[in-house]
Design a protein around this motif. Structure first.
Motif, PDB file in Angstrom:
ATOM      1  N   UNK A 243       0.852  -1.188   0.000  1.00 25.80           N
ATOM      2  CA  UNK A 243       0.000   0.000   0.000  1.00 25.80           C
ATOM      3  C   UNK A 243       0.892   1.244   0.000  1.00 25.80           C
ATOM      4  N   UNK A 244       0.819   2.080  -1.030  1.00 27.87           N
ATOM      5  CA  UNK A 244       1.713   3.252  -1.086  1.00 27.87           C
ATOM      6  C   UNK A 244       1.435   4.266   0.010  1.00 27.87           C
ATOM      7  N   UNK A 245       0.311   4.137   0.715  1.00 23.16           N
ATOM      8  CA  UNK A 245       0.025   5.075   1.801  1.00 23.16           C
ATOM      9  C   UNK A 245       0.766   4.719   3.082  1.00 23.16           C
ATOM     10  N   UNK A 246       1.334   3.511   3.157  1.00 24.20           N
ATOM     11  CA  UNK A 246       2.060   3.093   4.356  1.00 24.20           C
ATOM     12  C   UNK A 246       3.552   3.358   4.188  1.00 24.20           C
ATOM     13  N   UNK A 247       4.244   3.413   5.331  1.00 24.63           N
ATOM     14  CA  UNK A 247       5.683   3.640   5.299  1.00 24.63           C
ATOM     15  C   UNK A 247       6.403   2.506   4.577  1.00 24.63           C
ATOM     16  N   UNK A 248       6.006   1.269   4.874  1.00 25.46           N
ATOM     17  CA  UNK A 248       6.645   0.121   4.226  1.00 25.46           C
ATOM     18  C   UNK A 248       6.359   0.126   2.725  1.00 25.46           C
ATOM     19  N   UNK A 249       5.162   0.512   2.340  1.00 31.63           N
ATOM     20  CA  UNK A 249       4.833   0.587   0.927  1.00 31.63           C
ATOM     21  C   UNK A 249       5.693   1.607   0.207  1.00 31.63           C
ATOM     22  N   UNK A 250       5.868   2.778   0.818  1.00 31.83           N
ATOM     23  CA  UNK A 250       6.727   3.792   0.193  1.00 31.83           C
ATOM     24  C   UNK A 250       8.175   3.309   0.113  1.00 31.83           C
ATOM     25  N   UNK A 251       8.624   2.600   1.168  1.00 32.04           N
ATOM     26  CA  UNK A 251       9.985   2.066   1.144  1.00 32.04           C
ATOM     27  C   UNK A 251      10.150   1.034   0.031  1.00 32.04           C
ATOM     28  N   UNK A 252       9.184   0.128  -0.113  1.00 34.46           N
ATOM     29  CA  UNK A 252       9.268  -0.892  -1.160  1.00 34.46           C
ATOM     30  C   UNK A 252       9.271  -0.259  -2.548  1.00 34.46           C
ATOM     31  N   UNK A 253       8.437   0.754  -2.741  1.00 32.50           N
ATOM     32  CA  UNK A 253       8.396   1.419  -4.047  1.00 32.50           C
ATOM     33  C   UNK A 253       9.719   2.116  -4.351  1.00 32.50           C
ATOM     34  N   UNK A 254      10.264   2.828  -3.359  1.00 36.44           N
ATOM     35  CA  UNK A 254      11.542   3.512  -3.569  1.00 36.44           C
ATOM     36  C   UNK A 254      12.664   2.501  -3.815  1.00 36.44           C
ATOM     37  N   UNK A 255      12.632   1.382  -3.075  1.00 32.66           N
ATOM     38  CA  UNK A 255      13.668   0.360  -3.257  1.00 32.66           C
ATOM     39  C   UNK A 255      13.585  -0.261  -4.651  1.00 32.66           C
ATOM     40  N   UNK A 256      12.380  -0.537  -5.117  1.00 36.45           N
ATOM     41  CA  UNK A 256      12.231  -1.112  -6.456  1.00 36.45           C
ATOM     42  C   UNK A 256      12.689  -0.136  -7.536  1.00 36.45           C
ATOM     43  N   UNK A 257      12.366   1.152  -7.349  1.00 33.09           N
ATOM     44  CA  UNK A 257      12.849   2.145  -8.314  1.00 33.09           C
ATOM     45  C   UNK A 257      14.372   2.201  -8.317  1.00 33.09           C
ATOM     46  N   UNK A 258      14.965   2.125  -7.138  1.00 33.86           N
ATOM     47  CA  UNK A 258      16.428   2.141  -7.059  1.00 33.86           C
ATOM     48  C   UNK A 258      17.016   0.922  -7.763  1.00 33.86           C
ATOM     49  N   UNK A 259      16.410  -0.255  -7.559  1.00 34.72           N
ATOM     50  CA  UNK A 259      16.890  -1.450  -8.245  1.00 34.72           C
ATOM     51  C   UNK A 259      16.779  -1.300  -9.762  1.00 34.72           C
ATOM     52  N   UNK A 260      15.700  -0.658 -10.198  1.00 37.03           N
ATOM     53  CA  UNK A 260      15.556  -0.430 -11.638  1.00 37.03           C
ATOM     54  C   UNK A 260      16.670   0.445 -12.179  1.00 37.03           C
ATOM     55  N   UNK A 261      16.997   1.528 -11.446  1.00 35.48           N
ATOM     56  CA  UNK A 261      18.088   2.402 -11.885  1.00 35.48           C
ATOM     57  C   UNK A 261      19.418   1.655 -11.864  1.00 35.48           C
ATOM     58  N   UNK A 262      19.650   0.860 -10.827  1.00 34.36           N
ATOM     59  CA  UNK A 262      20.901   0.099 -10.736  1.00 34.36           C
ATOM     60  C   UNK A 262      21.003  -0.898 -11.885  1.00 34.36           C
ATOM     61  N   UNK A 263      19.898  -1.572 -12.185  1.00 34.71           N
ATOM     62  CA  UNK A 263      19.915  -2.545 -13.275  1.00 34.71           C
ATOM     63  C   UNK A 263      20.201  -1.863 -14.605  1.00 34.71           C
ATOM     64  N   UNK A 264      19.590  -0.696 -14.830  1.00 32.01           N
ATOM     65  CA  UNK A 264      19.864   0.041 -16.077  1.00 32.01           C
ATOM     66  C   UNK A 264      21.343   0.433 -16.161  1.00 32.01           C
ATOM     67  N   UNK A 265      21.878   0.925 -15.017  1.00 30.16           N
ATOM     68  CA  UNK A 265      23.288   1.337 -15.019  1.00 30.16           C
ATOM     69  C   UNK A 265      24.211   0.146 -15.257  1.00 30.16           C
ATOM     70  N   UNK A 266      23.904  -1.002 -14.630  1.00 28.66           N
ATOM     71  CA  UNK A 266      24.741  -2.182 -14.821  1.00 28.66           C
ATOM     72  C   UNK A 266      24.647  -2.700 -16.256  1.00 28.66           C
ATOM     73  N   UNK A 267      23.454  -2.621 -16.827  1.00 27.68           N
ATOM     74  CA  UNK A 267      23.299  -3.062 -18.217  1.00 27.68           C
ATOM     75  C   UNK A 267      24.101  -2.183 -19.165  1.00 27.68           C
ATOM     76  N   UNK A 268      24.030  -0.871 -18.946  1.00 27.98           N
ATOM     77  CA  UNK A 268      24.797   0.039 -19.796  1.00 27.98           C
ATOM     78  C   UNK A 268      26.298  -0.157 -19.590  1.00 27.98           C
ATOM     79  N   UNK A 269      26.698  -0.383 -18.338  1.00 28.12           N
ATOM     80  CA  UNK A 269      28.126  -0.604 -18.082  1.00 28.12           C
ATOM     81  C   UNK A 269      28.616  -1.879 -18.759  1.00 28.12           C
ATOM     82  N   UNK A 270      27.797  -2.943 -18.677  1.00 30.53           N
ATOM     83  CA  UNK A 270      28.195  -4.200 -19.313  1.00 30.53           C
ATOM     84  C   UNK A 270      28.292  -4.035 -20.827  1.00 30.53           C
ATOM     85  N   UNK A 271      27.321  -3.315 -21.400  1.00 34.24           N
ATOM     86  CA  UNK A 271      27.377  -3.079 -22.844  1.00 34.24           C
ATOM     87  C   UNK A 271      28.617  -2.274 -23.216  1.00 34.24           C
ATOM     88  N   UNK A 272      28.944  -1.275 -22.393  1.00 33.59           N
ATOM     89  CA  UNK A 272      30.140  -0.470 -22.672  1.00 33.59           C
ATOM     90  C   UNK A 272      31.404  -1.314 -22.549  1.00 33.59           C
TER      91      UNK A 272
END
Length: 496
Positions: A243-272
């Motif tokens: 639930x995005x209205x809860x603290x844990x929900x906001x944490x999970x959403x932020x963590x998933x977004x961070x993982x998405x950014x990390x995965x994109x960066x790692x993919x670009x680094x591997x391609x480079x």
């Protein structure tokens, strides 16, 4: 509480086993709050009951008055004495009623109404301390609590008699104390049971409430165990959305977004990295032919029989030398590119002792100004690997010791083995590797910028990176320990 004591108390709480997790802390906090509330309710209930019952005893004292102690002025009192007399009839007094008569500050008589019918003497023996306690009771018309050694706790009331004496009437506090004690036991049992039930229920509730946070922590743990330094990385599934209205929900959403950014960066680094490896391999491969051609033409020009001006001869010699050096660099880059691409090496038995002997013999021939020593075991040491690449590892380590140490340096090559590992060390007593260079000494194009030698050094900074890459491809490790006067490279390889 001072700040230092408070800090110590917090440190002690942190070291307790139950205070290590958020779930335990929340449950403990809930129990502490409930315990404080129960204690407050219990203390208030006991205090109020004690005050109420004591007030009832005080009312009884005022109702009884001084009839019983007034009867003591006639002497020893017995249940049958003065039967029918208003002052001597003990049957009108409740059991345990205490009476005393004081003349001045001396107790002349003291008696207690018995609880049985067969008691013939009402008098009670008082100690000196009891007499002093009775003498100190003020005649202010109010009840006071005293403790008599012969009787226990009593609520007493003192009043002036008709003869100028002091008459003391008392009622026992034992019924009050018994009732209060029983309430304490009942409250303690009920509150204790409530704490146990609340602790179990609270632990289950907190555990259920923190399950989403546990899932996020589990995902983070799996990510932390992944090798993210290089290569292609496959991140685990994202944490479940809440639930995005809860603290844990906001944490999970932020963590998933961070993982998405990390995965994109790692993919670009591997391609480079892949593009860079491909470019290095292609460039090295394509440069081998023109470099060899330049070197061949230079050597051919030097072999021409016609007279050539000295300056031209010198230029051709430099072209041949630099093209040879460039060819070696191209070969090194091509080797690193192939190792990065995971090209398999030969996996054959290799006599490492024989390779060490050959490498040291070559080093003596190339660097006669250094002192070369060998420390070898009696039995040959055999490993599984690529003999040509392992020979290159030895040649690069010895060349590194020769290039980066002054003339006269002692270089010791030792080899030892156990049941599973062969250990090769190259030790020199030169000036050592600078501390700022040591962390990246096995990286490509890293050079000690001539600070170990004080003179010109050789190589392009690829020798030790090739050592690290070849040893890693063989499943081994290479380490450096260096200080002024002692530099040691240690290579560990698995034995068959």
């Amino acid at each position: 509480m001072s700040r230092r004591r408070w800090s110590r108390a917090r440190a002690v709480v942190r070291r307790l086993p139950f205070a290590r997790t958020m779930r335990a802390r929340l449950t403990a906090g809930l129990l502490v709050l409930l315990a404080v509330s129960c204690a407050a309710v219990g203390v208030a209930a006991v205090y109020e009951l004690n005050g109420f019952l004591t007030g009832r005893v005080d009312q009884q004292l005022h109702d009884v008055g001084v009839r019983f102690p007034a009867s003591l002025e006639h002497g020893t009192v017995k249940p049958s004495d003065h039967d029918g007399d208003e002052h001597g009839d003990t049957r009108r007094q409740s059991a345990g009623t205490f009476g005393a008569r004081l003349v001045g500050r001396d107790v002349t008589n003291a008696a207690v109404v018995p609880s049985g019918q067969n008691v013939t003497d009402l008098n009670v023996s008082l100690t000196t301390s009891d007499r002093q306690t009775l003498a100190r009771i003020p005649t202010d018309g109010r009840a006071h609590t005293v403790c008599l050694s012969a009787l226990g706790h009593y609520r007493v009331l003192a009043a002036r008699g008709l003869d100028g004496d002091v008459l003391v009437t008392g009622l026992p506090m034992e019924p009050v104390r018994t009732a209060v004690h029983r309430l304490e036991l009942v409250a303690g049992g009920v509150f204790g049971l409530a704490l146990v039930v609340a602790g179990v229920a609270g632990a289950l509730w907190v555990r259920w409430s923190l399950r989403p946070l546990s899932r996020v922590a589990a995902t983070a743990t799996r990510v932390s165990e992944l090798p993210l330094a290089s290569g292609e990385v496959a991140l685990p599934p994202r944490a479940p959305e809440q639930d995005p209205r809860s603290e844990v929900g906001r944490l999970a959403s932020a963590f998933n977004r961070m993982l998405g950014h990390v995965e994109d960066a790692l993919t670009k680094r591997h391609a480079s990295e892949e593009r860079l490896r491909s470019f290095a391999a292609d460039a090295s491969h394509e440069l081998r032919t023109p470099v060899a051609s330049v070197r061949g033409h230079a050597e051919l020009a030097l072999l021409h029989p016609d007279p050539v001006p000295p300056k031209v001869t010198r230029a051709l010699e430099r072209i041949a030398a630099e093209s040879a050096r460039m060819g070696e660099m191209v070969d090194d880059l091509l080797l690193l590119a192939r190792l990065d691409a995971g090209r398999p090496l030969e996996r054959l038995p290799v006599d490492l002792t024989h390779l060490v002997l050959d490498a040291v013999t070559d080093a003596r021939a190339v660097g006669p100004d250094h002192r070369w020593t060998l420390e070898l075991p009696e039995e040959p040491v055999t490993v599984t690997g690529d003999a040509h690449r392992l020979q290159q590892v030895l040649a690069n380590l010895l060349a590194n010791a020769r290039w980066h140490t002054p003339v006269g340096t002692k270089v010791t090559v030792s080899l030892e083995t156990d049941a599973e590992t062969a250990v090769l060390t190259v030790h020199d007593d030169g000036p050592g590797v600078p501390e700022d260079v040591q962390p990246g000494v096995f990286e490509r194009f890293t050079r000690a910028d001539r600070r170990r030698t004080g003179g010109a050094g050789g190589g392009a900074g690829l020798g030790l990176s090739i050592v690290a890459a070849v040893v890693e491809a063989h499943g081994g490790t290479v380490e450096l320990e260096s200080r002024p006067g002692a530099t040691t490279f240690t290579v560990r390889l698995g034995t068959p």
